[in-house]
Design an enzyme around this catalytic site. Structure first.
Site, PDB file in Angstrom:
ATOM      1  N   ASP A  33       0.505  -0.716   0.304  1.00  0.00           N
ATOM      2  CA  ASP A  33       0.319   0.106  -0.200  1.00  0.00           C
ATOM      3  C   ASP A  33       1.111   1.193  -0.438  1.00  0.00           C
ATOM      4  O   ASP A  33       1.651   1.450   0.763  1.00  0.00           O
ATOM      5  CB  ASP A  33      -1.022   0.339   1.455  1.00  0.00           C
ATOM      6  CG  ASP A  33      -2.210   1.271   0.849  1.00  0.00           C
ATOM      7  OD1 ASP A  33      -3.441   0.461   0.390  1.00  0.00           O
ATOM      8  OD2 ASP A  33      -1.449   2.505   1.122  1.00  0.00           O
ATOM      9  N   ILE A  34       0.484   1.863  -0.383  1.00  0.00           N
ATOM     10  CA  ILE A  34       1.663   3.431  -1.257  1.00  0.00           C
ATOM     11  C   ILE A  34       1.071   3.898   0.777  1.00  0.00           C
ATOM     12  O   ILE A  34       2.542   5.620   0.887  1.00  0.00           O
ATOM     13  CB  ILE A  34       0.937   4.432  -2.121  1.00  0.00           C
ATOM     14  CG1 ILE A  34       1.923   4.966  -2.759  1.00  0.00           C
ATOM     15  CG2 ILE A  34       0.151   5.092  -1.568  1.00  0.00           C
ATOM     16  CD1 ILE A  34       1.662   5.457  -4.071  1.00  0.00           C
ATOM     17  N   ASN A  89     -12.929  -3.138   2.246  1.00  0.00           N
ATOM     18  CA  ASN A  89     -14.378  -2.150   2.611  1.00  0.00           C
ATOM     19  C   ASN A  89     -14.977  -2.148   1.197  1.00  0.00           C
ATOM     20  O   ASN A  89     -14.292  -2.639  -0.011  1.00  0.00           O
ATOM     21  CB  ASN A  89     -13.535  -1.083   2.304  1.00  0.00           C
ATOM     22  CG  ASN A  89     -12.407  -0.624   3.688  1.00  0.00           C
ATOM     23  OD1 ASN A  89     -12.876  -0.978   4.807  1.00  0.00           O
ATOM     24  ND2 ASN A  89     -11.142   0.082   4.192  1.00  0.00           N
ATOM     25  N   GLY A  95     -16.521   2.489   3.612  1.00  0.00           N
ATOM     26  CA  GLY A  95     -14.964   3.212   3.017  1.00  0.00           C
ATOM     27  C   GLY A  95     -14.400   3.478   1.942  1.00  0.00           C
ATOM     28  O   GLY A  95     -13.361   3.289   2.151  1.00  0.00           O
ATOM     29  N   GLN A  96     -14.593   2.458   1.243  1.00  0.00           N
ATOM     30  CA  GLN A  96     -14.090   2.242  -0.741  1.00  0.00           C
ATOM     31  C   GLN A  96     -13.815   3.013  -0.669  1.00  0.00           C
ATOM     32  O   GLN A  96     -14.557   3.892  -1.226  1.00  0.00           O
ATOM     33  CB  GLN A  96     -15.019   0.889  -0.789  1.00  0.00           C
ATOM     34  CG  GLN A  96     -14.128   0.443  -2.130  1.00  0.00           C
ATOM     35  CD  GLN A  96     -14.554  -0.340  -3.431  1.00  0.00           C
ATOM     36  OE1 GLN A  96     -16.797  -0.655  -2.691  1.00  0.00           O
ATOM     37  NE2 GLN A  96     -14.193  -1.133  -3.913  1.00  0.00           N
ATOM     38  N   HIS A 102     -10.363  -4.648  -2.908  1.00  0.00           N
ATOM     39  CA  HIS A 102      -9.309  -5.477  -2.675  1.00  0.00           C
ATOM     40  C   HIS A 102      -8.838  -6.072  -1.323  1.00  0.00           C
ATOM     41  O   HIS A 102      -9.932  -5.293  -0.685  1.00  0.00           O
ATOM     42  CB  HIS A 102      -7.876  -4.072  -2.906  1.00  0.00           C
ATOM     43  CG  HIS A 102      -8.707  -3.072  -2.439  1.00  0.00           C
ATOM     44  ND1 HIS A 102      -8.831  -2.109  -3.140  1.00  0.00           N
ATOM     45  CD2 HIS A 102      -8.548  -1.647  -1.117  1.00  0.00           C
ATOM     46  CE1 HIS A 102      -9.499  -1.293  -2.420  1.00  0.00           C
ATOM     47  NE2 HIS A 102      -9.596  -1.645  -1.673  1.00  0.00           N
ATOM     48  N   HIS A 104      -6.597  -5.254   1.912  1.00  0.00           N
ATOM     49  CA  HIS A 104      -5.950  -5.321   3.227  1.00  0.00           C
ATOM     50  C   HIS A 104      -5.231  -6.234   3.907  1.00  0.00           C
ATOM     51  O   HIS A 104      -6.084  -7.371   4.513  1.00  0.00           O
ATOM     52  CB  HIS A 104      -5.951  -3.606   3.558  1.00  0.00           C
ATOM     53  CG  HIS A 104      -6.950  -2.866   2.676  1.00  0.00           C
ATOM     54  ND1 HIS A 104      -6.155  -1.485   3.092  1.00  0.00           N
ATOM     55  CD2 HIS A 104      -8.180  -2.805   2.424  1.00  0.00           C
ATOM     56  CE1 HIS A 104      -6.979  -0.780   2.244  1.00  0.00           C
ATOM     57  NE2 HIS A 104      -7.680  -0.927   2.059  1.00  0.00           N
TER      58      HIS A 104
HETATM   59  P1  AMP Z   1      -9.691   1.723   0.415  1.00  0.00           P
HETATM   60  O1  AMP Z   1     -10.487   2.402   1.150  1.00  0.00           O
HETATM   61  O2  AMP Z   1     -10.228  -0.154   0.905  1.00  0.00           O
HETATM   62  O3  AMP Z   1     -10.746   1.206  -1.293  1.00  0.00           O
HETATM   63  O4  AMP Z   1      -8.378   1.427  -0.013  1.00  0.00           O
HETATM   64  C1  AMP Z   1      -7.250   2.263  -0.883  1.00  0.00           C
HETATM   65  C2  AMP Z   1      -6.502   1.784  -0.573  1.00  0.00           C
HETATM   66  O5  AMP Z   1      -5.061   2.005  -1.934  1.00  0.00           O
HETATM   67  C3  AMP Z   1      -5.628   2.483  -0.034  1.00  0.00           C
HETATM   68  O6  AMP Z   1      -4.703   2.233   0.948  1.00  0.00           O
HETATM   69  C4  AMP Z   1      -4.035   3.509  -0.736  1.00  0.00           C
HETATM   70  O7  AMP Z   1      -3.183   3.990   0.215  1.00  0.00           O
HETATM   71  C5  AMP Z   1      -3.646   2.727  -1.072  1.00  0.00           C
HETATM   72  N1  AMP Z   1      -3.632   2.779  -2.935  1.00  0.00           N
HETATM   73  C6  AMP Z   1      -4.377   3.635  -3.422  1.00  0.00           C
HETATM   74  N2  AMP Z   1      -3.926   3.698  -4.635  1.00  0.00           N
HETATM   75  C7  AMP Z   1      -2.340   3.344  -4.327  1.00  0.00           C
HETATM   76  C8  AMP Z   1      -1.648   3.161  -5.459  1.00  0.00           C
HETATM   77  N3  AMP Z   1      -1.380   3.377  -6.861  1.00  0.00           N
HETATM   78  N4  AMP Z   1      -0.176   1.866  -5.071  1.00  0.00           N
HETATM   79  C9  AMP Z   1      -0.600   1.000  -3.780  1.00  0.00           C
HETATM   80  N5  AMP Z   1      -1.471   1.349  -2.814  1.00  0.00           N
HETATM   81  C10 AMP Z   1      -2.490   2.781  -3.166  1.00  0.00           C
END
Ligand code: AMP
Ligand code: ZN
Length: 115
Positions: A33-34, A89, A95-96, A102, A104
Site C-alpha cells: 500500500d502506498i 472495504n 469506506g472503499q 482489494h 488489505h
Molecule cells: P480502500 O479505502 O479500501 O479503497 O483503500 C484503497 C487503498 O489503496 C488505500 O489504502 C491507498 O493508500 C491505496 N492506494 C491507492 N493508490 C495506490 C497505489 N498507486 N499504489 C498502492 N496503493 C495505493
C-alpha cells in the site's frame, strides 16, 4: 468488464503505474500500500476488474479462496509473526476509495491504531 482503462489498480496490473510487488500469479497481484498504516501493509487484488465485494458472483469463489489462503503465507514471508488484520472495504458506506476489489493485509505492532 475484465479491465477498466480508468481504474488505478487495473493500471497497476497492466504495469502502467509502478507498484512494489510482493506476489504475482495468473489471477492475483499483491503489492505494498502506498500509504501504509503499519510496518507491513499490502493489498491483494484479483487481476480481473471486479468493482467491489458487492459484485462477487459464485464463479469468483475459487479466486477469493485463493486470495484468502495466500494471506498467512505472505504475512509469514514478510516477517509478521504476531498476528495481522485483513480488511475489505465495500462501497461508499464501507469506506472503499478504490473501486477495484482489494483486501488489505496489515501486520506489525499495533496495526489497529489507524484503521
Ligand atoms: P480502500 O479505502 O479500501 O479503497 O483503500 C484503497 C487503498 O489503496 C488505500 O489504502 C491507498 O493508500 C491505496 N492506494 C491507492 N493508490 C495506490 C497505489 N498507486 N499504489 C498502492 N496503493 C495505493
Ligand atoms: Zn480495475
Amino acid at each position: 468488464m475484465s479491465h477498466d482503462p480508468h481504474c488505478i489498480f487495473c493500471k497497476i496490473v497492466a504495469g502502467q503505474i509502478p507498484s512494489k510487488k510482493v506476489y504475482e500469479d495468473d489471477e492475483l497481484l499483491v503489492f505494498h500500500d502506498i500509504h501504509p498504516w503499519a510496518p507491513v501493509h499490502v493489498l491483494l487484488i484479483p487481476k480481473l476488474h471486479i468493482t467491489s465485494m458487492a459484485d462477487l458472483q459464485p464463479e469468483h469463489a475459487g479466486l477469493m479462496g485463493r486470495m484468502t489462503v495466500l494471506v498467512p503465507r505472505l504475512m509469514k514471508e514478510l516477517g509478521v509473526t504476531n498476528g495481522f488484520r485483513t480488511i475489505v472495504n465495500t462501497g461508499s458506506d464501507g469506506g472503499q476509495e478504490v473501486f477495484h476489489l482489494h483486501m488489505h493485509a496489515i501486520g506489525g505492532p499495533r496495526p489497529w491504531l489507524k484503521g
